[in-house]
Design a protein around this motif. Sequence first.
Motif, mmCIF file in Angstrom:
data_model
loop_
_atom_site.group_PDB
_atom_site.id
_atom_site.type_symbol
_atom_site.label_atom_id
_atom_site.label_comp_id
_atom_site.label_asym_id
_atom_site.label_seq_id
_atom_site.Cartn_x
_atom_site.Cartn_y
_atom_site.Cartn_z
ATOM 1 N N UNK A 198 10.918 -9.352 8.313
ATOM 2 C CA UNK A 198 10.155 -7.951 8.426
ATOM 3 C C UNK A 198 8.575 -8.124 7.057
ATOM 4 N N UNK A 199 9.514 -9.229 6.373
ATOM 5 C CA UNK A 199 8.213 -9.955 5.314
ATOM 6 C C UNK A 199 7.750 -10.748 4.814
ATOM 7 N N UNK A 200 7.078 -11.047 3.923
ATOM 8 C CA UNK A 200 6.050 -12.556 4.511
ATOM 9 C C UNK A 200 6.785 -13.130 3.080
ATOM 10 N N UNK A 201 7.755 -12.773 2.515
ATOM 11 C CA UNK A 201 8.278 -13.543 1.501
ATOM 12 C C UNK A 201 9.222 -14.020 1.023
ATOM 13 N N UNK A 208 10.935 -6.572 -2.600
ATOM 14 C CA UNK A 208 9.671 -7.535 -1.581
ATOM 15 C C UNK A 208 8.580 -6.429 -1.387
ATOM 16 N N UNK A 209 8.299 -5.341 -1.420
ATOM 17 C CA UNK A 209 7.795 -5.061 -1.120
ATOM 18 C C UNK A 209 7.024 -4.644 -2.638
ATOM 19 N N UNK A 210 7.517 -5.108 -3.541
ATOM 20 C CA UNK A 210 6.775 -4.439 -5.180
ATOM 21 C C UNK A 210 5.714 -6.184 -5.157
ATOM 22 N N UNK A 211 4.514 -4.983 -5.813
ATOM 23 C CA UNK A 211 3.791 -5.957 -5.566
ATOM 24 C C UNK A 211 3.258 -7.133 -6.637
ATOM 25 N N UNK A 212 4.093 -6.954 -8.228
ATOM 26 C CA UNK A 212 4.080 -7.953 -8.666
ATOM 27 C C UNK A 212 4.978 -9.073 -8.313
ATOM 28 N N UNK A 213 6.260 -9.244 -7.029
ATOM 29 C CA UNK A 213 7.079 -9.967 -6.516
ATOM 30 C C UNK A 213 6.510 -10.532 -5.862
ATOM 31 N N UNK A 214 6.183 -12.240 -5.991
ATOM 32 C CA UNK A 214 6.279 -13.025 -5.175
ATOM 33 C C UNK A 214 8.017 -13.896 -4.213
#
Length: 470
Positions: free
Chosen positions: A416-419, A375-381
């Motif tokens: 916690x995450x916006x994805x 979830x914190x990886x910039x390559x993942x939506x």
Amino acid sequence: MDKRLENLHRALHPRAIAVVGARKVDDYSWLRNMSTFDGPVYSVNIDENEIPGIEALGITNYQRLTDIPGPVDFVVVAVPRRASPFVIQDAIDKGVAGAAMFTSGFAETAEDEGRELQEKITAMARASDIALVGPNCMGLYHPKVGIRNHIEQPAGEAGNVGFISQSGTHAINFSLYGASQGLKISKAISFGNGVVLDSPDLLEYLLQDDETTMVGMYVEGSRDDQRLFDVIKRLAPRKPLLIWRGGQTAAGSRATASHTGSPRQDGAVWASLCRQSGALEIQSLEEMVDTMKALQHLKPSGGQRLALVTLTGGPSVVSTDAFTKQGLEIPTLTEASYDKFRAFFNIVGGSYRNPVDMGMNQTPEHFTDIMRILLEDSNIDAVVNDLPLTFLRRRIERRPGYQEQLFNTLTELREHYGKPLLAVVGYSPFEKDEVDFRKALLEIGVPAFHNFERAACAYRQVSTYHRSHP
């Protein structure tokens, strides 16, 4: 608002309802359907053989609509087609706001008598502005006030999903299957031949309806394509609109002609319309419900790069195929993410390249760490979890608190995450448990799908919608 749409609104919020032509042969189903309505429900029937059964339900029967004391705003017409003009005239004389005509046998039969009768009731309704729904339809479903067209439909709870359909069966199946998947309906209208209120009118009504925030439609044809397209272009940017079109093939077009009398529609024109307006083309009832479920619960994102998390190797392969076939990406992760994985990921039989195969012996802590990295990886939506009961069911039974811990973790991650975070629960012999498990996931805001293909299709549709309407 157009006078007929005002009358439709009155019919959907009636002071009283009348059913004309209820019969023992179908167990007086139309009267039973309205048992959840909070106001008066009357019967109109001249057949002396039917009246005792009607009165045994505690419902008062009258010979004509005009004999009923007090106002009647909505009427269900279930009489032979030759009697329908007389019933419509009585409805007009009574000041009825709207009538749903279950009666069929009109223009869809291609018979002269059917066409003539349809033209007659159409002219009568247009001249009086009565909101005529049908003929050849199941009519109105408004669960908030208890108006139903099938005895199994839930009632008493307000919803936000609107649905219109030329098919009565599709309207009923959507209401029942949608409810089982967590959708709550505001209004659903089956309109059949649509001689007075056609699809553009009904979409216009749902566009203006504050209770409806999402709209689905099953359509076979329209009497005014240009007007329909104009309404779609106005509606789709304001409310998600999902269009399921019947009669896409030559054989299917022949079937629509005998079903609702609809002409064949040009598929290329519809595809262009959807691209221009941002409406979503849907191919099945399951896709309609899945996409609505995803729109309702996934965090908005137009991103199309996904991380897939499975428990075993085979599903990691087929899930990758399923999502890739939908035009979505399963990218490699950033080097920073791989460094984090290397620090702890020594699970026998597992892999963390993306898809992530967690292996069967991972701990709850491993699951949390894996999910946070993705979830914190910039390559993942967005992240998809495969949660098969083939393996999880016994673990849940043997480890008290396992399911609660899993659900708490998913809830915290979602908050916690916006994805977007979605799940797949399928491929097991435990069908009843799967249904319950999917429902439980939905209650914490994680939509769960029956297989990878359906999850991939739903996510592709939703990401397309958010790319069109950022």
